[in-house]
Design a protein around this motif. Structure first.
Motif, PDB file in Angstrom:
ATOM      1  N   SER A  32     -40.512 -47.400   6.168  1.00  0.00           N
ATOM      2  CA  SER A  32     -41.350 -46.306   5.656  1.00  0.00           C
ATOM      3  C   SER A  32     -42.734 -46.307   6.298  1.00  0.00           C
ATOM      4  O   SER A  32     -43.705 -45.825   5.708  1.00  0.00           O
ATOM      5  CB  SER A  32     -41.479 -46.415   4.130  1.00  0.00           C
ATOM      6  OG  SER A  32     -42.093 -47.647   3.787  1.00  0.00           O
ATOM      7  N   VAL A  34     -45.622 -45.251   9.258  1.00  0.00           N
ATOM      8  CA  VAL A  34     -45.990 -44.231  10.237  1.00  0.00           C
ATOM      9  C   VAL A  34     -46.830 -44.920  11.307  1.00  0.00           C
ATOM     10  O   VAL A  34     -47.440 -45.962  11.059  1.00  0.00           O
ATOM     11  CB  VAL A  34     -46.812 -43.078   9.603  1.00  0.00           C
ATOM     12  CG1 VAL A  34     -45.988 -42.380   8.541  1.00  0.00           C
ATOM     13  CG2 VAL A  34     -48.128 -43.578   9.029  1.00  0.00           C
ATOM     14  N   LEU A  76     -42.995 -41.381  13.161  1.00  0.00           N
ATOM     15  CA  LEU A  76     -42.559 -41.726  11.810  1.00  0.00           C
ATOM     16  C   LEU A  76     -41.424 -42.727  11.860  1.00  0.00           C
ATOM     17  O   LEU A  76     -40.531 -42.635  12.719  1.00  0.00           O
ATOM     18  CB  LEU A  76     -42.070 -40.474  11.065  1.00  0.00           C
ATOM     19  CG  LEU A  76     -43.026 -39.291  10.904  1.00  0.00           C
ATOM     20  CD1 LEU A  76     -42.278 -38.099  10.305  1.00  0.00           C
ATOM     21  CD2 LEU A  76     -44.196 -39.666  10.017  1.00  0.00           C
ATOM     22  N   ALA A  80     -39.812 -42.850   6.447  1.00  0.00           N
ATOM     23  CA  ALA A  80     -41.163 -42.374   6.104  1.00  0.00           C
ATOM     24  C   ALA A  80     -41.087 -40.935   5.615  1.00  0.00           C
ATOM     25  O   ALA A  80     -40.663 -40.046   6.350  1.00  0.00           O
ATOM     26  CB  ALA A  80     -42.084 -42.472   7.314  1.00  0.00           C
ATOM     27  N   VAL A 106     -46.429 -45.765   4.513  1.00  0.00           N
ATOM     28  CA  VAL A 106     -46.848 -44.465   3.970  1.00  0.00           C
ATOM     29  C   VAL A 106     -47.753 -44.649   2.747  1.00  0.00           C
ATOM     30  O   VAL A 106     -48.724 -43.912   2.552  1.00  0.00           O
ATOM     31  CB  VAL A 106     -45.608 -43.612   3.599  1.00  0.00           C
ATOM     32  CG1 VAL A 106     -46.003 -42.416   2.744  1.00  0.00           C
ATOM     33  CG2 VAL A 106     -44.903 -43.135   4.851  1.00  0.00           C
TER      34      VAL A 106
END
Length: 336
Positions: A32, A34, A76, A80, A106
């Protein structure tokens, strides 16, 4: 093909002069996370501690310091959600921010309104976040209460002055130079106390306690925000109000030894402020606080004061400037 990026690297424990600009593989976001193309990095006291191996966390070397960044998402991770490529964000990184790119979960990112410049966006989260957590969540500051802020021209201190004013408190600022006190007054402080740049001796502590009591009269300080520690702490505690709240934020002047009879005599509380851990434990509360800080910003009640900007190649100089205690507001590393 693996891409490389620039990074201000700590390869061995030491001061700001040990940081060297190097080339490392560009990270890829997983889970998750970025990936952020970094535009600016806010410099904070933990950046000095972490490269000296004096912080709560010790990343594996080589690593880059830099705990808060602003920039634009450019990739990403597979899990994410909620953010998009091309989106402007502010993020808490812990470390790794002083580089061209950094990967962040995130949950540690907050969308950044377009009207906030990158350097100010990189100056909002840690100092204002810490100060707001101290005042709102830990001290439960009320309108009309008296707030005494030590180190009132530093990052957290100046943020606490602005936020205390915005929250309706009577704010008193203490700092080590007239220029710093002037900055605190401009940020909303109603009264000021000048204290010595060096950690005060026992004799100086008595005089400082009297100065704090006079400034906080008639009832004393309902809340004390202390991001300094050292010999300044006991005089401030002596000026606290009945059932006041003393907030421990940090110790650049050293960890104080406080006499336990003082909290008893004042029926007061001494409370710790560990904002980084609070984010981990209460991520939803953190996002609510960030939204409230952005409302204060839009209303013109808070505005980061940028003391100096350094390039990524001089990240060590940026940390050294902060460590020198001559800074009013924030030091920022800008990444081209």
């Amino acid at each position: 093909m693996q891409h490389s990026m620039r990074s201000a690297l700590s390869t061995s424990p030491g001061g700001p002069d040990t940081l060297k600009l190097g080339s490392v593989p560009r990270p890829e976001p997983s889970g998750s996370q970025v990936r952020i193309r970094v535009h600016a990095v806010g410099v904070n006291y933990p950046d000095l501690l972490i490269i000296e191996d004096r912080y709560q966390f010790r990343p594996e070397r080589p690593f880059a310091p830099g705990a808060e960044v602003s920039g634009v998402i450019d990739a990403l991770g597979p899990d994410a959600g909620g953010l998009e490529v091309g989106q402007k964000v502010m993020a808490m990184t812990g470390w790794g921010g002083m580089a061209d790119y950094v990967c962040v979960p995130v949950s540690k990112c907050s969308p950044c309104p377009p009207e906030i410049p990158f350097d100010e966006a990189a100056s909002l989260l840690m100092t204002y976040g810490t100060a707001y957590h101290a005042l709102k969540d830990r001290a439960r500051l009320l309108p009309g209460e008296t707030l005494l802020v030590l180190g009132a021209a530093g990052g957290v201190g100046l943020a606490a002055v602005e936020l205390g004013k915005a929250m309706g408190a009577r704010v008193l600022a203490a700092a080590s130079s007239e220029a710093k006190l002037a900055a605190a007054r401009a940020a909303g402080a109603e009264g000021t106390v000048l204290y010595p740049l060096h950690s005060p001796s026992r004799e100086e502590q008595k005089a400082l306690a009297a100065a704090f009591k006079e400034a906080c009269a008639p009832g004393g300080a309902s809340v004390v925000i202390d991001p300094v520690g050292g010999g300044y702490a006991e005089p401030a505690l002596r000026a606290i109000a009945w059932e006041g709240r003393y907030m421990i934020v940090g110790f650049p002047a050293g960890i104080p030894n406080l006499p336990f009879n003082l909290p008893l005599l004042k029926n007061c509380d001494i409370r710790g402020v560990f904002w980084g851990a609070a984010i981990e434990r209460e991520p939803e509360q953190h996002q609510r606080s960030v939204a409230e800080l952005l409302e204060f910003y839009r209303a013109g009640k808070i505005k980061p004061r940028i003391h100096a900007r350094f390039g990524l190649e001089d990240a060590g100089g940026a940390i050294a400037a902060l460590a020198g205690r001559g800074v009013t507001g924030k030091v920022v590393v800008t990444v081209d």
